[in-house]
Write a protein that holds these residues in place. Structure first.
Motif, mmCIF file in Angstrom:
data_model
loop_
_atom_site.group_PDB
_atom_site.id
_atom_site.type_symbol
_atom_site.label_atom_id
_atom_site.label_comp_id
_atom_site.label_asym_id
_atom_site.label_seq_id
_atom_site.Cartn_x
_atom_site.Cartn_y
_atom_site.Cartn_z
ATOM 1 N N ILE A 195 2.938 -3.517 6.130
ATOM 2 C CA ILE A 195 1.986 -2.557 5.567
ATOM 3 C C ILE A 195 2.243 -1.155 6.108
ATOM 4 N N ALA A 196 2.550 -1.050 7.399
ATOM 5 C CA ALA A 196 2.766 0.259 8.021
ATOM 6 C C ALA A 196 4.043 0.935 7.541
ATOM 7 N N THR A 197 5.092 0.145 7.336
ATOM 8 C CA THR A 197 6.394 0.744 7.008
ATOM 9 C C THR A 197 6.701 0.768 5.514
ATOM 10 N N GLN A 198 6.174 -0.193 4.756
ATOM 11 C CA GLN A 198 6.500 -0.272 3.333
ATOM 12 C C GLN A 198 5.397 0.274 2.428
ATOM 13 N N GLN A 199 4.174 0.355 2.959
ATOM 14 C CA GLN A 199 3.021 0.849 2.203
ATOM 15 C C GLN A 199 2.936 0.216 0.808
ATOM 16 N N PRO A 200 2.842 -1.121 0.760
ATOM 17 C CA PRO A 200 2.787 -1.800 -0.539
ATOM 18 C C PRO A 200 1.453 -1.547 -1.235
ATOM 19 N N PHE A 201 1.412 -1.752 -2.550
ATOM 20 C CA PHE A 201 0.166 -1.611 -3.295
ATOM 21 C C PHE A 201 0.120 -2.659 -4.399
ATOM 22 N N THR A 219 14.897 0.494 -0.515
ATOM 23 C CA THR A 219 13.559 0.172 -0.018
ATOM 24 C C THR A 219 13.019 -1.114 -0.625
ATOM 25 N N ASP A 257 1.844 -6.500 -4.615
ATOM 26 C CA ASP A 257 2.620 -6.582 -3.374
ATOM 27 C C ASP A 257 1.706 -6.545 -2.154
ATOM 28 N N LEU A 258 0.707 -5.676 -2.194
ATOM 29 C CA LEU A 258 -0.236 -5.592 -1.074
ATOM 30 C C LEU A 258 -1.057 -6.872 -0.978
#
Length: 219
Positions: free
Chosen positions: A69-75, A3, A78-79
């Protein structure tokens, strides 16, 4: 594919797309001003007709950011990279629109004799070009210091704008027959001043990536 590796590759692809967009917009700004200085209608029309390519690339970047954002859900950081990349692409697209506005003024002035030597507009353009290049460099390197230094260049652009505004206003007061073209040239200077502001907005996004803090470099 792990991932994290997939996410890093997506981020790198996003970064490259934004660099391409920045280079494209920078070239169009230079061409738009060149069309005005040379009163070259063909260059102006090339800039105007080429706006679609800028819009399409920005739309692709927007879709890519949403997908990440939808598939990796970074925070966290990274976000911030994704959100800032999306906003930078919007600023660049608006800068592309301003290059079109300058080219349209070239067409409006046409082959009429210019009412003054165009010295300030090229100076402003060189500074804008420098800001875009520094912004792209700072974005790639996540260089907060370079991004913050861009505000000083924007101050130079503002000073030139204030000076040429006064000069053109004086021309309009003394020669009513030259009001239309003086207004056109004022708009060009205003567009270049706005380009500098958008560059500082880009710098603010780079600082946001690095620190997580929102600063206003246009104050």
């Amino acid at each position: 594919m792990p991932t994290r590796q997939k996410f890093d590759e997506d981020l790198e692809g996003l970064r490259l797309n934004i660099l391409d967009l920045g280079k494209m917009v920078n070239q169009r700004i230079v061409l738009a001003v060149e069309s005005l200085i040379k009163q070259d209608m063909e260059i102006a029309k090339t800039v105007i007709m080429g706006d679609l390519a800028v819009n399409e690339l920005q739309a692709m970047i927007e879709e890519k950011c949403i997908l990440i954002i939808a598939t990796q859900q970074p925070f966290a950081r990274d976000l911030r990279k994704v959100v800032a990349g999306f906003k930078i692409s919007i600023y660049l697209e608006r800068m592309g629109d301003l290059s079109v506005d300058i080219a349209k003024i070239t067409v409006r002035i046409g082959e009429d004799q210019l009412i003054k030597p165009l010295l300030d507009i090229p100076r402003m353009t060189v500074l804008v070009e420098e800001m875009v290049n520094l912004g792209l460099q700072a974005y790639v390197q996540e260089d907060c210091k370079t991004a913050a230094e861009m505000a000083a260049i924007d101050d130079e652009i503002d000073e030139i704008y204030s000076s040429v505004f006064g000069e053109l206003l004086g021309i309009m007061m003394k020669n009513p027959s030259q009001v239309t073209q003086a207004n056109h040239l004022l708009f060009v200077c205003r567009f270049l001043e706005r380009l500098g502001d958008y560059c500082t907005n880009i710098a603010e996004e780079i600082i946001y990536i690095c620190t997580g803090k929102r600063l206003n470099l246009n104050e």
